[in-house]
Scaffold this active site. Structure first.
Site, short mmCIF file in Angstrom:
data_model
loop_
_atom_site.label_atom_id
_atom_site.label_comp_id
_atom_site.label_asym_id
_atom_site.label_seq_id
_atom_site.Cartn_x
_atom_site.Cartn_y
_atom_site.Cartn_z
N HIS A 198 0.82 -1.20 0.00
CA HIS A 198 0.00 0.00 0.00
C HIS A 198 0.86 1.26 0.00
CE1 HIS A 198 -2.77 2.93 2.18
NE2 HIS A 198 -3.43 2.62 1.07
N GLU A 250 0.68 -0.35 -4.73
CA GLU A 250 -0.51 0.48 -4.91
C GLU A 250 -0.09 1.94 -4.82
OE1 GLU A 250 -3.96 2.85 -3.22
OE2 GLU A 250 -1.95 2.49 -2.43
N ASP A 301 -1.44 6.41 -5.67
CA ASP A 301 -2.51 7.39 -5.84
C ASP A 301 -2.04 8.44 -6.84
OD1 ASP A 301 -4.22 6.61 -3.29
OD2 ASP A 301 -2.14 6.81 -2.61
N HIS A 331 -1.10 10.88 -2.12
CA HIS A 331 -2.40 10.47 -1.61
C HIS A 331 -3.31 11.65 -1.28
CE1 HIS A 331 -5.25 9.45 1.64
NE2 HIS A 331 -5.43 8.33 0.94
N GLU A 343 -4.60 4.00 -8.28
CA GLU A 343 -5.84 4.65 -7.88
C GLU A 343 -5.95 6.05 -8.49
OE1 GLU A 343 -8.22 6.43 -4.00
OE2 GLU A 343 -6.66 4.91 -3.68
#
Length: 316
Positions: free
Chosen positions: A65, A92, A94, A107, A175
């Protein structure tokens, strides 16, 4: 009980796991990048990857993450390099957009928490990402807030990030962050992915997933690139799940919002590619919660401590 059983089965399938992965440790190995300002050539070789036990035993995939974000500043190149050293296949991230249209990996929609923006630009409150140019963001220290040894780490552009994941032979769960703030960002992300080689058949088949908390954004990505695997972030009520199956291959909820019955209901549906829908849950960082979500039947676990989750699930 389920986790202990599959860990034992993993040991039966391959007693060389410990040789492949090295000794298990709660503390990750030191980052070998030549410092936080090092360029792509300084990235470490990818560490030992998990053998294909997930396919053999039905074990969940583990995602790092924001990189190995318990051990290095989130969403930085240092964090994904460390994830690679820990042997993690998937990271992962953002994605947001600067004032001058550059895609960056961060993020929060402000720069306040993870950089020294208040010191560098004291009069620019509330320090929103979309109000700063890429050149201004490149001046910010995105590592000191985490620990002094990461001083000088930068917020990477998405292009830099993609190239580093590629160099590390990794896979990406991307994301689209707060797309309502950035009209058109889905097309820009897809165009950049394409230009960097991430939309060829090999990547689309097994190395890329695009997700968002915005159902409209996920649906738009699916319309523009129906071949790309997509995921909706959240836990819709069971009666609404079928609607998401029209454009999303996965439903990715917070672990506190789901149970085994809900997961089974998602698995009973087929997504836009004709396969059973999957569930990847977040943010799981301890052995007890890991065991609980595995027993729910989830397909993936997104963690700030991916090495701990892997050790719990795979036994090494």
């Amino acid at each position: 009980m389920y986790v202990r059983t599959v860990a034992a089965a993993a040991a039966v399938l391959g007693i060389t796991l410990s040789a492949l992965a090295g000794p298990a440790s709660a503390t990750p190995p030191p980052l070998r990048t030549g410092g936080p300002k090092a360029g792509p050539a300084a990235a470490p070789h990818a560490g030992p990857k998990a053998p294909p036990l997930a396919g053999l035993l039905g074990l969940p995939v583990v995602y790092a993450h924001r990189g190995a974000s318990a051990y290095a500043p989130e969403n930085t190149l240092a964090s994904i390099d460390l994830a690679a050293q820990l042997g993690m296949d998937w990271v992962e991230n953002d994605v947001q957009r600067t004032k001058d249209g550059v895609l960056v990996v961060i993020h929060d929609d402000t720069l306040k928490r993870t950089t020294d923006v208040q010191k560098v630009f004291p009069k620019r409150s509330p320090w929103r990402v979309k109000d700063f140019t890429a050149a201004e963001i490149a001046r910010l220290d995105a590592g000191s807030w985490f620990r002094p040894e990461f001083a000088g780490a930068r917020i990477p552009t998405l292009r830099e990030y993609l190239d580093r994941v590629q160099l590390n032979q990794g896979r990406l769960l991307l994301e689209v962050k707060k797309p309502e703030l950035y009209p058109g960002i889905e097309r820009e992300i897809l165009d950049l992915l394409d230009s960097r080689g991430w939309l060829d058949a090999r990547h689309v088949a097994s190395r890329l997933v695009v997700q968002s908390f915005s159902a409209d954004s996920v649906a738009l990505v699916h319309r523009m690139r129906p071949d790309v695997v997509t995921a909706f972030l959240g836990a819709p009520p069971e009666e609404d799940l079928e609607r998401y199956a029209a454009f999303s291959d996965r439903i990715n909820p917070w672990f506190r919002e789901i149970n085994a019955e809900w997961v089974a209901r998602v698995h009973a549906l087929r997504g836009p590619h004709g396969k059973a829908m999957e569930v990847d849950t977040w943010i799981v960082d301890d052995p007890d919660t890991t065991q609980r979500v595995v027993e729910m039947g989830v397909d993936g676990i997104i963690s700030n401590r991916p090495d701990l989750v892997r050790r719990t699930v795979y036994g090494y």
